[in-house]
Structures are given as C-alpha cells and as structure tokens.
Design a protein around this motif. Structure first.
Motif, short mmCIF file in Angstrom:
data_model
loop_
_atom_site.label_atom_id
_atom_site.label_comp_id
_atom_site.label_asym_id
_atom_site.label_seq_id
_atom_site.Cartn_x
_atom_site.Cartn_y
_atom_site.Cartn_z
N ILE A 76 -37.46 16.32 19.00
CA ILE A 76 -36.24 15.82 18.35
C ILE A 76 -36.68 14.96 17.16
N VAL A 98 -35.40 12.88 15.10
CA VAL A 98 -34.98 11.49 14.86
C VAL A 98 -35.56 10.52 15.89
N LEU A 99 -36.31 11.06 16.86
CA LEU A 99 -36.90 10.19 17.88
C LEU A 99 -38.41 10.08 17.68
N GLU A 146 -40.13 8.22 22.39
CA GLU A 146 -38.75 8.54 22.79
C GLU A 146 -38.59 10.01 23.15
N GLU A 167 -39.91 10.26 26.57
CA GLU A 167 -39.05 9.51 27.49
C GLU A 167 -37.74 10.25 27.80
N TYR A 168 -37.30 11.09 26.85
CA TYR A 168 -35.98 11.72 26.93
C TYR A 168 -35.68 12.39 28.28
N PRO A 169 -36.58 13.27 28.81
CA PRO A 169 -36.25 13.93 30.09
C PRO A 169 -36.11 12.93 31.24
N ILE A 225 -34.77 9.98 30.99
CA ILE A 225 -33.41 9.42 30.87
C ILE A 225 -32.41 10.38 31.51
N ARG A 270 -39.79 4.44 33.33
CA ARG A 270 -39.85 5.34 32.16
C ARG A 270 -41.00 4.94 31.26
N ARG A 314 -42.78 9.20 14.30
CA ARG A 314 -41.80 10.28 14.42
C ARG A 314 -42.53 11.62 14.23
N ARG A 349 -44.07 15.66 27.09
CA ARG A 349 -42.64 15.73 27.44
C ARG A 349 -42.41 16.70 28.59
#
Lengths: 405, 229
Positions: free
Chosen positions: B96, B98-99, B103, B106-108, B110, B119, B139, B155
């Motif tokens: 992604i 913008v992350l 991040e 970390e996303y999955p 969340i 996390r 980024r 990820r």
C-alpha cells in the motif's frame, strides 16, 4: 492511529492536485452558502427590526379596519373602549408599552404645489412607537406640539418645504365635512424609501382628531418584551379581549408587514435554490474526482481484499476518505466564508436596492450556528458523491482487481 | 495436510467458447513444504494460485485449506480464512503506497484485531528477519524492488499463516536480488515451519524447492522431491 483512519487520511495526500481541487470546490460551495445565509439572516433581522419599529409588535383594531371597510369611519375605537383595551394591556406582563394611532388622508397644499398624502396621527414621544429617531433635519414631535408635522425627505423636496415652513392639510371629517388645518414642519424624516417618504406624514394625535372631528382612534399599537414571543402574546391578548366582550382583532407585525413576508419568502426561495444548486454542483464535481481517484486504486483494493480485508471494510475506507475530504473542505469553506463576510462588514460595501434612496451596507451575520448547516450540507454532498465509487470499489472482483494496471 | 485440491477444474467462458485453464488438478501440500510450480505463461499457474488463495471459484472440484473445504464458504468467510491461514506474495509486491514498510506489515494484524503492543513486537520481529528493521519508516517508493518484496514477505508471514502463496516473486527483480529473496523465503519456511507454494516460470526459483511441480495446459506433473537450495 488505526489504519482504517490512517489510510483514508494518507490517501488524501496521495494526489495533492486532485485533493486540492476537490477541497477548493467543496470550500467554495460551503463559503457561498455560509456567506449568503449570513447576509440573508442579517437582512431579515434588519427588516424585522425596522418592521417592528414601524408597526410595533401587535396592533389592535376593529375587524372593519383590517377588512379595509373604512368608508364610514365605523372602525374607529371610542375612548371608553380604548380604556378597556389599555386595562387589559396593563394586566399583561409581557406588554412593555402601548400607544394609539389615527390615520387620515387628504391633500398637503403649499402656495406652489398640492400633493395627496396619508397621515399618521400619534402620541408624540410615547414609549411604544416613536418616529422621532427617523428625523434627519429639524426636530421630532413633542407632547405639547399641536399643529406640527414630520414630513418625508421626498415630500419636502416636492413641496419645497423645510423645518419651520407651513403648509395646509385638507381632509374629510367622519361626518363627511370638508376640513382644513394649517401645519408647521417640525422635522424631515427618512425611511430610505422614496415612495413612503413622498406620501406619509406624521402629526400629533390631538391634531389628527381635530382634522377628522373625532375623539376615537384607529388602532392600539403594542410592544412586548420578546419579539419571538409575539404569536403567544397575540393569542393571549386576543383571548382577553374576547373575554371582555370587545370585538377587536389583534394582528402581529408579521401579519401586517406584507413587504417583510415577500422579502422573507424571496430570500427563502433564493437561498433554497442556491443551496440545492451548490450541493448538486459539489456532488457531481466531487463524484467525478473521487471516481477517478478510486479507480486508480483498483489493484490496491484487490490486494487488501486478497489479504483478508472484507468488503465493508474497503467501503468504510473510501467512505471515511470522503468524510475527511468533505469535513476539511467544509471547514475551509466556513473559514473562507467568515473572512469574506468579515471583509464586507469591515469595508462597509453597500448596494442600493430598488426604491431605496441610499446604499444599504451589505452586512453578513457570522454566527457559528449559521455555519452548521453549510458544513453539514457540503459534507453530506461530498459523502453522497463518494457512495457509488466506494460501493463499486468494495464490490470489485478480487482477481480482476489484482490484474488491473 | 495444509492444502489439498481434488479434481480442481477451471473453465473460462468467452462468449460461447469455453477455455479450460485447469483440468482436474489433484494436489497436496504438507506443513513446512516448499513447493515450486513451474510452467510457461498461460499454463494455468496463476489460475491455480488464485483458486488456492480463495480469491477465485473453481468451475468444479474442491480446495481444502487446513482440512476445511472452501467451495461453500461465503465471501466473508473466505476473507476470514485468507486473513488467518494464508499469506500472499505478489509479483509486483502490491504494497500500500501510502503506508510505511512497518504499517504495511502491521496491516494484516490490525485486520486480526491484535493489540497494538503485540502488533509492534510481531511486525518489528518480522522486519528484522527480512533485514529491514532500519527501514521500517520508509514508504514503498523509498525502497528498492528487493526491499519491497521483503516487506511483502514479512506482511505475508506476520499473521503466522499455515500457507504462503507466492506468485512470480522474482519476476520484477534482477537475478541477484531474486536469489536473495528466494533465500529469505526458504529460510523463513524452515524457521517458521510454514508451507510455501511458489508459482513461477523462472527456472532459478526451482533450485530452492523441496519439490517441483510442472504445470502445462492446466495439468500438473509432479517432478518429485529434492533437497532444495
């Protein structure tokens, strides 16, 4: 910050030019609605204040007067009836003051010209309704004045009169006899209205009664302590009059002021049209911008769906992005509208409406309460414009979304 | 058994024409396996991977993930299954933008509702394992291709899935970087005892496989077990 909020916020900064365009459109729309609402509110409040200043809060008169059946002067209120009405008003705590008026029409005559005029005969310097503050030249009427008058600026110009000059007023008495009386100009008033100033004169009640040859009055003018309480007090007084067996009818200032009602109706329609037009404009332009923006992220949607993000979560991300965009744009619009309004209020820019003699300053009422509706309208228009592209994105086929360029 | 497919068939319909992409594929994968499916373009590799990843539906047959049949699951249940049991690595990294790297990894977690503290620990541990701890705040557009793919691997593994599916993970990398990425995947496969299924047309990748399976015209030809690289 949770990513469901962070991602929409970060996405706003992704294509800055596009975001700025959306923000500018939303802000412009919001500023317009806010500033115009402020102008309309301020204008209506001014109209309301001047209307109440002209009519009082309530007027009590015979139904014949309200029905304009005035030929035989049967609408006149006899002194004993006036006393009964006054007693009722004195027993009504909301009433702050009252006075009586008599209206008559006739000719104003000078050596050079004659003009048809309407006269309002009133109690000078009464507590309820006093036109002395409209005087721009000469002086107002005093309680001891007898054959004196306030004339409008336009009439003064037409009849070439100035304070101290004399003219003659002719009228017909209640018995149908011809009557003539001399009047001295005490002062010249202005209403910033050429038609009214050219026709209307004010004179002491006692002299008006002499000219009409009557001890009666046409109506009782009442002021109350809270303008917003007008309807309730009108109903209360009307009930008390009926209980006392008095066949008189109470009218509120809003019922009497046709011009105010027309202006208010015009402003309401104008503002409603503007609000709808701006909302539709914001909706379609932002829809176009967001559709393009969301389409560019098709593969990204495929990715987050593939790793377990549910459809409603994708929808929420786009939805929240539009909420942030709408709220931010609206906030900027409110600030912009406030600055524009403040600019008008400070600079005193004016315009001359039809019939007015002097420019009226454009004033904008910049209340926080007025900002709430434009803020909500623009934000809702933005969010609505995002609904379809957000739903479309949430319902994308994952495989096809991943395969998109 | 982590993964099993039984008689898996996928037929695409273009107008009145039917194009078979997979023809009755039977396949199994055990915990800790590292299997490479190798085949040319149009052989059905990606179709097979999409069906296993539960982002596409077979025309017939069944996919079992950790013993659970998937054909009758709803969209939401499939998303839940992908979130908990499957990690994905894409050819074009698919981070992604913008992350930050942190991040993205970390996303999955969340999505799984893991606490902030946990996390942080799990994300940093994975980033350290792929050698990107120091670049956590960068980024994707500030990272090289190899670094992006390592973020994508982190990820895929951060949720401790049973199975990681990688679609042409080296296709957008130079050969040296490709080897590094494959080495990392192989190491993580052994350390985490998580099954890896890699589809590729790159012969280099097969060097890292315990088992190589050829795919041609929608059919699998098992090449047998090797020691891998």
């Amino acid at each position: 910050m949770e990513l469901k909020l962070l991602i929409p916020l970060r996405n706003l900064s992704r294509n800055r030019r596009r975001t700025l365009l959306s923000l500018a459109i939303i802000a412009l729309g919001t500023a317009m609605i806010y500033a115009v609402r402020g102008y309309v509110d301020e204008s209506l409040l001014n109209y309301r204040a001047s209307t109440v200043q002209q009519f009082g809060n309530l007027q009590i008169a015979s139904p014949l007067l309200w029905a304009e059946k005035t030929e035989n002067f049967q609408y006149l209120i006899a002194p004993e009836k006036v006393a009964q009405i006054v007693k009722i008003l004195q027993e009504t705590p909301e009433v702050t003051a009252y006075t009586v008026q008599l209206t008559l029409s006739g000719l104003a005559i000078t050596e050079r010209k004659t003009k048809v005029v309407s006269a309002t005969a009133l109690e000078p310097q009464n507590q309820a309704l006093d036109y002395n503050d409209l005087v721009v030249e000469g002086s107002g009427l005093n309680p001891n004045d007898r054959a004196k008058a306030l004339i409008g600026r336009t009439l003064a110009e037409e009849l070439q009169l100035k304070p101290g000059d004399f003219f003659t007023m002719t009228t017909t008495t209640v018995d149908g006899a011809y009557n003539v009386g001399p009047l001295q100009v005490a002062g010249i008033y202005t209403l910033n209205n050429a038609i009214a100033e050219g026709q209307l004169i004010f004179l002491p009640l006692s002299y008006g009664q002499v000219l009409l040859d009557t001890a009666g009055v046409a109506k009782v003018i009442v002021t109350i302590n809270n303008i917003d309480d007008t309807e309730r007090v009108a109903t209360l007084v009307q009930r008390k009059l009926a209980e006392a067996g008095l066949d008189f009818e109470v009218r509120t200032w809003e019922q009497l002021a046709e011009f105010y009602r027309q202006i208010k109706s015009f402003f309401d329609i104008l503002f409603g049209f503007l609000t709808i037009a701006v909302s539709v404009l914001v909706f379609f332009i932002v829809l176009q911008v967001l559709t393009l923006s969301f389409l560019e992220r098709t593969r990204e949607v495929g990715t987050i769906r593939a790793i377990g993000t549910k459809r409603y979560q994708v929808f929420l991300m786009f939805f929240m992005e539009s909420v942030f965009l709408g709220a931010l744009g609206s906030l900027i619009g409110i600030i912009g509208g406030w600055i524009v309004g403040q600019g008008f209020n400070t600079l005193g820019i004016g315009w001359t409406p039809p019939g007015a003699l002097e420019p009226i300053p454009v004033r904008v009422r910049l209340e926080l309460l007025n900002a709430i509706a434009p803020f909500i309208i623009s934000t809702v228009a933005t969010v609505l414009s995002a609904l379809y592209p957000a739903l479309h994105s949430a319902r994308l086929n994952v495989v096809e979304a991943l395969a998109s360029k | 058994m982590i993964l099993e497919t039984r008689n898996l068939t996928k037929i695409y319909r273009v107008g009145k024409e039917e194009i078979p992409a997979l023809r009755g594929v039977n396949f199994t994968l055990e915990a800790g396996d590292f299997v490479v499916i190798n085949g040319p373009s149009g052989s059905g590799k990606t179709t097979f991977l999409n069906l296993i990843a539960c982002i596409d539906k077979p025309t017939s047959g069944e996919v079992y993930i950790d013993g659970q049949p998937t054909s009758q699951l709803s969209e939401g249940q499939l998303a839940e299954l992908r979130k908990r049991k499957i990690g994905l690595v894409f050819q074009t990294f698919n981070l992604i933008p913008v992350l930050s790297a942190y991040e993205n990894v970390e996303y999955p977690l969340i999505l799984l509702g893991v606490s902030r503290k946990e996390r942080y620990q799990r994300t940093m541990a994975l980033l350290e394992e792929v050698g990107l701890k120091d670049l956590a705040n960068r980024r994707p557009d500030e990272l090289s291709g190899g670094q992006r793919q390592r973020v994508a691997i982190a990820r895929a593994l951060v949720t401790n899935p049973k199975l990681v599916l990688a679609d042409e993970p080296t296709a957008n990398l130079d050969s040296e970087t490709g080897k590094q990425v494959m080495s990392i995947m192989r190491r993580l496969n052994e350390e985490h005892h998580v099954a890896f299924l890699v589809v590729t047309h790159d012969p280099m990748v097969t060097q890292y496989a315990q088992r190589t399976v050829k795919i041609r015209d929608g059919q699998l030809f098992d090449g047998g077990r090797t020691n891998g690289a």
